[in-house]
Scaffold this active site. Sequence first.
Site, mmCIF file in Angstrom:
data_model
loop_
_atom_site.group_PDB
_atom_site.id
_atom_site.type_symbol
_atom_site.label_atom_id
_atom_site.label_comp_id
_atom_site.label_asym_id
_atom_site.label_seq_id
_atom_site.Cartn_x
_atom_site.Cartn_y
_atom_site.Cartn_z
ATOM 1 N N TYR A 57 0.826 -1.274 0.022
ATOM 2 C CA TYR A 57 0.173 0.360 -0.170
ATOM 3 C C TYR A 57 0.883 1.304 0.147
ATOM 4 O O TYR A 57 0.362 2.298 -0.247
ATOM 5 C CB TYR A 57 -0.689 -0.155 1.262
ATOM 6 N N GLN A 162 -7.268 -13.673 5.156
ATOM 7 C CA GLN A 162 -7.765 -12.522 5.049
ATOM 8 C C GLN A 162 -8.503 -12.524 3.630
ATOM 9 O O GLN A 162 -7.714 -12.628 2.479
ATOM 10 C CB GLN A 162 -7.319 -11.287 5.171
ATOM 11 N N PRO A 190 -16.128 -5.770 2.557
ATOM 12 C CA PRO A 190 -17.256 -6.301 2.955
ATOM 13 C C PRO A 190 -18.464 -5.344 2.503
ATOM 14 O O PRO A 190 -19.810 -5.813 2.394
ATOM 15 C CB PRO A 190 -17.341 -6.266 4.427
ATOM 16 N N LEU A 191 -18.195 -4.165 2.044
ATOM 17 C CA LEU A 191 -18.983 -3.405 1.262
ATOM 18 C C LEU A 191 -18.816 -3.255 -0.232
ATOM 19 O O LEU A 191 -19.544 -2.467 -0.750
ATOM 20 C CB LEU A 191 -19.025 -1.976 1.860
ATOM 21 N N GLY A 192 -18.059 -4.053 -0.800
ATOM 22 C CA GLY A 192 -17.822 -3.935 -2.188
ATOM 23 C C GLY A 192 -17.245 -2.737 -2.785
ATOM 24 O O GLY A 192 -17.452 -2.155 -3.827
ATOM 25 N N ILE A 238 -16.695 6.612 8.763
ATOM 26 C CA ILE A 238 -15.825 5.808 9.641
ATOM 27 C C ILE A 238 -16.626 5.559 11.023
ATOM 28 O O ILE A 238 -16.525 4.523 11.437
ATOM 29 C CB ILE A 238 -14.395 6.518 9.874
#
Length: 276
Positions: A57, A162, A190-192, A238
Amino acid sequence: MCTAVTADGQARLLADGNQIPLLGLGVWQIPNGPDCVNAVRWALELGYRHIDTAQAYGNEESVGQGLQESGVPRDEVFITTKFHPGRKDPVAEVEGSLQRLGVDHVDLYIVHWPGGGPTWAWPGMERARELGHTRSIGVSNFGVAELQELLAVATVPAAVDQVQFSPYEYRKALLEACEQNGVALEAYSPLGHGRYVDSETAEQIAQRLGRTSAQVLLRWCIQRDLPFIAKSTHHERIAENAQVFDFTLSDEDVAQLDELDRTGGTDAALERKWWR
């Protein structure tokens, strides 16, 4: 095999005896700099206790700065970073990560993907753990075949796998294999990447519960005892993503979300492997 969460419902017990908070902030595609620093600091101020980064990253310095600016004690925060398998030595690479993060160890060190094969990097991962550079070691983007190949040769088993996981990627066979082998599946995206918050099913459930569709999708992970990594650079998002421990989905809600799966309950971690 241990699949229990802690008494407060906030963390998952790993097979190696450590604990991983269910709620995590991810920083993929957030450039090194103020946006990443702020996201980490805001998350920690809002009660997050798990930050997930990676060598690939390029933002470990900002994660470390956000941790420092938050004022939250290091021993209260679970930090994950990932070994870039395009490099040679997991020990040397995690030592660089620790320097960039400004910490003396990480809590979880993961092989980012099975590039070059699923087993070659594992002796170095075990060595990193022996040296105290990390408390737990794991993998990412490993399907059942890769996971079984690794577990067959590992001295220290992977504590975590993961993978991309959500109601739309309900990799049931992979989840079952992880549970059978004492590996905690951890959900990323998890939210695409925000696409799934428009899910009609999730929106209908959310309206009935007085929640948001994002919260419903994240709660689906929690009710499977799955740690998850949610990414955002917006303070309000967040905060929203953290409000998932004070409501419950019904069995019918969960079943309706399960039906959104588009993978056929696969044992694969991804539909397209970019490393081949």
